[in-house]
Structures are given as C-alpha cells and as structure tokens.
Design a protein around this motif. Sequence first.
Motif, PDB file in Angstrom:
ATOM      1  N   THR A 227       0.820  -1.224   0.000  1.00  0.00           N
ATOM      2  CA  THR A 227       0.000   0.000   0.000  1.00  0.00           C
ATOM      3  C   THR A 227       0.848   1.266   0.000  1.00  0.00           C
ATOM      4  OG1 THR A 227      -0.144   0.032   2.428  1.00  0.00           O
ATOM      5  CG2 THR A 227      -1.860  -1.175   1.234  1.00  0.00           C
ATOM      6  N   GLY A 228       2.146   1.113  -0.083  1.00  0.00           N
ATOM      7  CA  GLY A 228       3.030   2.272  -0.024  1.00  0.00           C
ATOM      8  C   GLY A 228       3.304   2.869  -1.399  1.00  0.00           C
ATOM      9  N   LEU A 229       4.491   3.441  -1.538  1.00  0.00           N
ATOM     10  CA  LEU A 229       4.816   4.193  -2.746  1.00  0.00           C
ATOM     11  C   LEU A 229       6.026   3.649  -3.502  1.00  0.00           C
ATOM     12  CD1 LEU A 229       4.247   7.693  -1.162  1.00  0.00           C
ATOM     13  CD2 LEU A 229       2.840   6.676  -2.947  1.00  0.00           C
ATOM     14  N   SER A 230       6.512   2.481  -3.129  1.00  0.00           N
ATOM     15  CA  SER A 230       7.639   1.909  -3.861  1.00  0.00           C
ATOM     16  C   SER A 230       7.143   1.347  -5.190  1.00  0.00           C
ATOM     17  CB  SER A 230       8.299   0.802  -3.030  1.00  0.00           C
ATOM     18  OG  SER A 230       7.471  -0.350  -3.009  1.00  0.00           O
ATOM     19  N   PRO A 231       8.053   1.113  -6.150  1.00  0.00           N
ATOM     20  CA  PRO A 231       7.629   0.642  -7.477  1.00  0.00           C
ATOM     21  C   PRO A 231       6.822  -0.659  -7.448  1.00  0.00           C
ATOM     22  CG  PRO A 231       9.894   1.410  -7.545  1.00  0.00           C
ATOM     23  CD  PRO A 231       9.496   1.411  -6.099  1.00  0.00           C
ATOM     24  N   THR A 253     -10.407   7.085   8.346  1.00  0.00           N
ATOM     25  CA  THR A 253     -10.349   6.874   9.793  1.00  0.00           C
ATOM     26  C   THR A 253      -9.039   6.201  10.194  1.00  0.00           C
ATOM     27  OG1 THR A 253     -12.753   6.705   9.970  1.00  0.00           O
ATOM     28  CG2 THR A 253     -11.459   5.705  11.746  1.00  0.00           C
ATOM     29  N   ALA A 254      -8.646   5.196   9.433  1.00  0.00           N
ATOM     30  CA  ALA A 254      -7.409   4.470   9.749  1.00  0.00           C
ATOM     31  C   ALA A 254      -6.185   5.369   9.625  1.00  0.00           C
ATOM     32  CB  ALA A 254      -7.273   3.260   8.828  1.00  0.00           C
ATOM     33  N   ARG A 255      -6.140   6.192   8.574  1.00  0.00           N
ATOM     34  CA  ARG A 255      -4.976   7.071   8.399  1.00  0.00           C
ATOM     35  C   ARG A 255      -4.923   8.150   9.480  1.00  0.00           C
ATOM     36  NH1 ARG A 255      -5.265   5.500   2.829  1.00  0.00           N
ATOM     37  NH2 ARG A 255      -7.185   6.676   2.473  1.00  0.00           N
ATOM     38  N   ARG A 256      -6.075   8.681   9.841  1.00  0.00           N
ATOM     39  CA  ARG A 256      -6.090   9.677  10.913  1.00  0.00           C
ATOM     40  C   ARG A 256      -5.592   9.066  12.226  1.00  0.00           C
ATOM     41  NH1 ARG A 256     -11.125  10.711  10.980  1.00  0.00           N
ATOM     42  NH2 ARG A 256     -11.664   9.474  12.800  1.00  0.00           N
ATOM     43  N   TYR A 264       4.248   9.019   9.271  1.00  0.00           N
ATOM     44  CA  TYR A 264       4.229   8.559   7.890  1.00  0.00           C
ATOM     45  C   TYR A 264       2.947   7.837   7.502  1.00  0.00           C
ATOM     46  CZ  TYR A 264       9.204   9.463   8.576  1.00  0.00           C
ATOM     47  OH  TYR A 264      10.405  10.046   8.886  1.00  0.00           O
ATOM     48  N   ALA A 265       1.996   7.753   8.419  1.00  0.00           N
ATOM     49  CA  ALA A 265       0.748   7.054   8.104  1.00  0.00           C
ATOM     50  C   ALA A 265       0.026   7.699   6.925  1.00  0.00           C
ATOM     51  CB  ALA A 265      -0.168   7.035   9.331  1.00  0.00           C
ATOM     52  N   THR A 293      -4.439  -0.307  12.047  1.00  0.00           N
ATOM     53  CA  THR A 293      -5.603  -0.156  11.186  1.00  0.00           C
ATOM     54  C   THR A 293      -6.779  -0.962  11.726  1.00  0.00           C
ATOM     55  OG1 THR A 293      -4.181   0.160   9.254  1.00  0.00           O
ATOM     56  CG2 THR A 293      -6.473  -0.430   8.840  1.00  0.00           C
ATOM     57  N   ILE A 294      -6.514  -2.182  12.155  1.00  0.00           N
ATOM     58  CA  ILE A 294      -7.579  -3.004  12.762  1.00  0.00           C
ATOM     59  C   ILE A 294      -8.137  -2.308  13.993  1.00  0.00           C
ATOM     60  CG2 ILE A 294      -8.091  -5.182  13.911  1.00  0.00           C
ATOM     61  CD1 ILE A 294      -7.732  -5.567  10.963  1.00  0.00           C
ATOM     62  N   ASP A 295      -7.251  -1.787  14.844  1.00  0.00           N
ATOM     63  CA  ASP A 295      -7.691  -1.102  16.059  1.00  0.00           C
ATOM     64  C   ASP A 295      -8.542   0.120  15.740  1.00  0.00           C
ATOM     65  OD1 ASP A 295      -6.430  -2.909  17.699  1.00  0.00           O
ATOM     66  OD2 ASP A 295      -4.627  -1.698  17.979  1.00  0.00           O
ATOM     67  N   ALA A 296      -8.206   0.790  14.640  1.00  0.00           N
ATOM     68  CA  ALA A 296      -8.898   2.025  14.290  1.00  0.00           C
ATOM     69  C   ALA A 296     -10.323   1.785  13.805  1.00  0.00           C
ATOM     70  CB  ALA A 296      -8.111   2.784  13.219  1.00  0.00           C
TER      71      ALA A 296
END
Length: 313
Positions: A227-231, A253-256, A264-265, A293-296
């Motif tokens: 889910t990141g930004l690497s190739p 919600t998860a990112r917040r 870096y979330a 993320t699960i907790d959120a």
Amino acid sequence: MKTVLTNGKKINNMVNITSKSNTLRIAIATATVRVSNLETIEAMQQRKVPKGDVFEFARAAGLLGVKKTSDVIPDCHPLPIEFCSITYQIEGLSIIIMVEVHTIYKTGVEVEAMHGASVTALTIYDMLKPIDKAVEIESIRLLKKSGGKTTLQKDEIIFKAAVVVCSDSISEGETTDRSGKAIVTRLEDFGIETTNYEVIPDDFDLIQKRTKLLASKVQLLIFTGGTGLSPRDVTPDAVLPLLEKQIDGIMETARRYGQERMPYAMLSRGLAGTIGKTLVLTLPGSEKGAIETIDAIFPAVLHLFKVMEGKRH
C-alpha cells in the motif's frame, strides 16, 4: 492499574489507552441521601438551611468532583468533561441525586459520574447535619454507561475472512510474515474465522485473480502489504478497479488514527470497498501498521454488513 516488578520492587502503571479511539462516552450515576423528617426537606426547599442553599452548593461541589476525579483516584485518566448535569428529585424523605457526564475521549466517564454523585451527596450531608443528626447516604451507583467498543453489539452474521499477504520477499522465503498472522489473531478477538491465509508476490495480475476468487468465498477479504509508494507497491492499484463501491471513510479513519501515532501514516494508499457483499480492505505491510488499522476501524466497521442487509442504522 497494573503492577509490575522492577528490580524486585512493585510499580503501579496506569492502564495504557493509547490504542483506543476517541468516541462519545456517556455515564449516568445516582446517589441517595435520606433525612429523618419532613422539616429538613422543607428547610432545603425553602432555602432556610443555616449553611446556605443546599441544592446549589452541592451542585457546585459535584461539578468540581466530576472534574477533579483523576486528582484523587490514581488510575483515572485526566479527560475533558464536555457536559455535566446534576439534578435532584425528592421522594418522601429521600433526595435522589442524578449526575450525567459526557466526553469524547478514549476512556469512559462512569467513575467521574459516580465521584460527582458521591461529592454531591457528601456536601448535602455536611450542610444538613447541623439540623438533622440522622441524615445518611444510602447508595451510590452507576445507572448507565455508553460509548466505546464494549457497547458495540456483536453482529449475528457468521463472518469468514481471507487474509492475503502481498510481499515479494516473504513469498520468496527471504523474510517471514508477521502482519498477516497478527491480523488473523486480531480477527479472532471479534469472532471472525480466517478460512484462507496465503502469501503471494507483489504481482498486479495475481492480486486481481485472488481478489476475484476470494471475494466469492468470504465476507471479509484483507490484503496486507503493497500500500506504499515503492515501485512494487501495487495492491491498491490492482484492487481498486474491482471494487463496486469504494468506502473512503474507512481508510480516512485508519490514516487519521495512524497519523496520531507516527508521521508517515499519511503516505499509505490503503483503500476499502465492497465487491458484492464482501468487504475488501488493503492494509499496510508492517505489523504495527496493520494492527493499528484493525484497532482504528474494528469492530465498528462490521456494522456495514447489517447495512448491506437492509437493516436500519
């Protein structure tokens, strides 16, 4: 409060609530003060008690009691009191105190409500004892509390889940999976059985094939990794075209939640949506990020299945 041993000495630690999310918390507590005669009740009602207006003095004391709870009860966390109401009802020789407290925070306010009720009752007792030697406090108890995960009812739907780890290094045996197994364990806490667990490489076509197949077999499909930004991070790119309904609020919600814990979330491209009646989630590949993320979002996100069945909110 937990007790741990450090160099043979006992040290008490407050309960760690950093993993919890802010929600509206409400608590209502009651206390009963009983007097010995109607003359005492009349003196209170007519504001003729020598020490002053019992109702207003006790209400002010109770408000302070609610706000200062963490100062006198060691394991109570300081929290914002956003609403407090103290009311009275007289029934015969009994003065019934009702204290309602609201906050939007990570932990409940039931102790604050009961503490406020007890301080209010003690203040009434103190102000009445010069004119009524038999006044007594009969009870202090919690009537109601709401908010937080403990008030979310478990859904009647039987959930089955699939967890797919997307990682070149893990699929090639260079590293071991931790996030996927951690997700499986956390799902068990919510009564969700993981019937499919697998590791695949970061391959766009393969991710799409597994999405189409598994979405027809389970109610919850979770990808971790990519889910990141690497190739090679292509999980959201592969899943997005297959979603029938994207649910932006879940990952917002998860990112917040994650951003409050590490800077870096915000870089995660995780997404959520449905395929038919299956919820698809793409989580970070790190164990910490996946668990956060699960907790959120759990267990509140499970309400989605009731909504999809046409049940009212």
